[in-house]
Design an enzyme around this catalytic site. Sequence first.
Site, mmCIF file in Angstrom:
data_model
loop_
_atom_site.group_PDB
_atom_site.id
_atom_site.type_symbol
_atom_site.label_atom_id
_atom_site.label_comp_id
_atom_site.label_asym_id
_atom_site.label_seq_id
_atom_site.Cartn_x
_atom_site.Cartn_y
_atom_site.Cartn_z
ATOM 1 N N HIS A 1 -6.102 7.240 41.748
ATOM 2 C CA HIS A 1 -6.675 7.257 40.403
ATOM 3 C C HIS A 1 -8.192 7.289 40.385
ATOM 4 C CE1 HIS A 1 -7.214 2.968 41.185
ATOM 5 N NE2 HIS A 1 -8.070 2.958 40.196
HETATM 6 C C1 UD1 Z 1 -10.155 1.602 35.481
HETATM 7 C C2 UD1 Z 1 -11.299 0.952 36.275
HETATM 8 C C3 UD1 Z 1 -10.994 1.010 37.749
HETATM 9 C C4 UD1 Z 1 -9.631 0.450 38.060
HETATM 10 C C5 UD1 Z 1 -8.597 1.181 37.206
HETATM 11 C C6 UD1 Z 1 -7.188 0.681 37.442
HETATM 12 C C7 UD1 Z 1 -13.552 1.181 35.335
HETATM 13 C C8 UD1 Z 1 -14.840 1.883 35.431
HETATM 14 N N1 UD1 Z 1 -12.553 1.664 36.056
HETATM 15 O O1 UD1 Z 1 -10.126 2.970 35.808
HETATM 16 O O2 UD1 Z 1 -11.966 0.253 38.444
HETATM 17 O O3 UD1 Z 1 -9.351 0.617 39.419
HETATM 18 O O4 UD1 Z 1 -8.934 0.990 35.826
HETATM 19 O O5 UD1 Z 1 -6.272 1.399 36.686
HETATM 20 O O6 UD1 Z 1 -13.464 0.218 34.611
HETATM 21 N N2 UD1 Z 1 -5.360 5.581 29.967
HETATM 22 C C9 UD1 Z 1 -4.172 5.632 29.298
HETATM 23 N N3 UD1 Z 1 -3.523 4.458 29.071
HETATM 24 C C10 UD1 Z 1 -3.990 3.254 29.486
HETATM 25 C C11 UD1 Z 1 -5.203 3.218 30.181
HETATM 26 C C12 UD1 Z 1 -5.887 4.384 30.414
HETATM 27 O O7 UD1 Z 1 -3.705 6.675 28.904
HETATM 28 O O8 UD1 Z 1 -3.343 2.244 29.237
HETATM 29 C C13 UD1 Z 1 -6.065 6.840 30.220
HETATM 30 C C14 UD1 Z 1 -7.109 7.124 29.171
HETATM 31 O O9 UD1 Z 1 -7.109 8.492 28.926
HETATM 32 C C15 UD1 Z 1 -8.397 6.756 29.850
HETATM 33 C C16 UD1 Z 1 -8.096 7.102 31.297
HETATM 34 O O10 UD1 Z 1 -6.712 6.793 31.474
HETATM 35 O O11 UD1 Z 1 -9.474 7.432 29.323
HETATM 36 C C17 UD1 Z 1 -8.900 6.311 32.265
HETATM 37 O O12 UD1 Z 1 -8.846 4.932 31.925
HETATM 38 P P1 UD1 Z 1 -10.144 3.999 32.189
HETATM 39 O O13 UD1 Z 1 -9.836 2.603 31.830
HETATM 40 O O14 UD1 Z 1 -11.354 4.631 31.553
HETATM 41 O O15 UD1 Z 1 -10.359 4.157 33.737
HETATM 42 P P2 UD1 Z 1 -9.339 3.997 34.923
HETATM 43 O O16 UD1 Z 1 -9.342 5.286 35.640
HETATM 44 O O17 UD1 Z 1 -8.047 3.445 34.455
#
Ligand code: UD1
Length: 366
Positions: free
Chosen positions: A208
Amino acid sequence: MPKKIFLIAAARPNFMKVAPLWRAMAARPDGLQPLLIHTGQHYDHNMSDVFFEDLGLPVPHVHLGVGGGSHAQQTAGVMVKFEELCLQERPDMVVVVGDVNATMATSITAAKLHIPVAHVEAGLRSRDMTMPEEVNRLLTDAIADLLFTPSRDADDNLLAEGVAPGRIKLVGNIMIDSLVGSVEKARRLDTCARFGLTAGRFGVMTLHRPANVDDPDTLARILDVLVGMDIPLVFPVHPRTRAVMSQHDLGAKCGLTGSLIILADPMGYYEFMNLVVHAQLIITDSGGLQEEATWLGIPCLTLRPNTERPVTISEGTNELATVASLAEQTAIILAGNWKKGRVPDLWDGRTAPRIVEEIEQFLTKR
Ligand code: UD1
C-alpha cells in the site's frame, strides 16, 4: 480527579496500538480517564470498525469524521476539529501513536494549546523524506513531551537529533501487546481453510505504500514478479492499491486470474493474523507487519529501499527486497534456509503498562 487522556485513533495501524493503551489506562480509573478520539482517516467498515470490534475498543468518545483527502486536507481538517475539541474538553494529555497524518496533526494542535503530548512509537527513522510518515515522525517527535520508543535504535536516533534524554523512555513495542493478547485466538480461526490454504504452505502479501502502488507501471512490475512465484499468495488489497489496479486493469494485464495470487478484501485483525501466523513467508511494504513477522519468527521480505524498523533486520526475520531480488530471496525462504531471528528486548506484551506508569509519573509531577 482522574486525569483526562485523549487517545488518538485514526487509521488501521493505530487501532492495534491504541487498544492495549486504552485497556491499561481504563484499569486505573482513579488515576486516568482515557477517551478515544477517532479522526476518521480510515472509515470503511473493514479498515476501521472491524478493528474496534476485534480489539474490544469502545465506541469513540468523539469521531471527528475528517475522512480521506490530500495530505493538506487531512492534516488541516483534523487540526481545525481537534482544536475545537481540545478547547471544549481541555484534556490533561494527548497520546498519539505511530506516524500517520492524524498523529502529526493532533500533536501540533495540542502542543500549541500547551497540552502535553506523548508519542508512542517515537524515534523511528527511515531517513527517506519522500515518505509522508517520515515527515510525520520528525514533526511529532520534535514537539512531544514524552517519547516512548520501541527499541534502542530509536533512542539513538532521538539522542543524535539533540533530544533531552529525560524525554525518551524505552518501553518496547506497543503493537506486540495486541499480538501477544490475540495470537492464540487468531491461530484457532479457520481463515486459512476458507481460502483453501494449507498451514505453512502459502505466503501473505500486502502492498500500500505510495512509492509501490501509486504509479501503475511500478505496481505492474511488482505484480508481474509475484504472479511468477511458485507458492499461493493471499493478497488482501488496500483501497489505495485496489483503486490503481482497477483503474489500469492490472488484474488482467498482470495475469492475476488463474495465478496463485488470491485477491481478498482488507480483513479484520483476527482473520488477518490467522493467515499471518500460518504463513510460510510474508511479502509486504507495511511497517507493522515487519514487526509482527519478527515476533512470530516468520520470514519477511520488505519491498522497500529502507525501513524505519532496522531491528527487524538486525535481530528479526526481515530483509529488504527489490523487484529484482524478490524471486531469489523467496527461493531461499522456500528452501528453508532463511535466518531464524530473535524477539527484540521488551517486545513482551507489557509495553502498555510501562507507558501508563510513565504517564502517571509525568502528570503527577506537573
Ligand atoms: C495511511 C498512512 C500509512 C499507513 C496506512 C495503513 C499516512 C500518511 N499514511 O496510508 O502510514 O501505513 O494508512 O493503511 O497517514 N481509503 C478508503 N477507505 C478507507 C481508508 C482509505 O477507501 O477506509 C482510500 C481513500 O481513497 C484514501 C486512500 O485509500 O484516499 C488512502 O488512504 P490514506 O489514509 O490517505 O492513506 P493510506 O495509504 O491508507
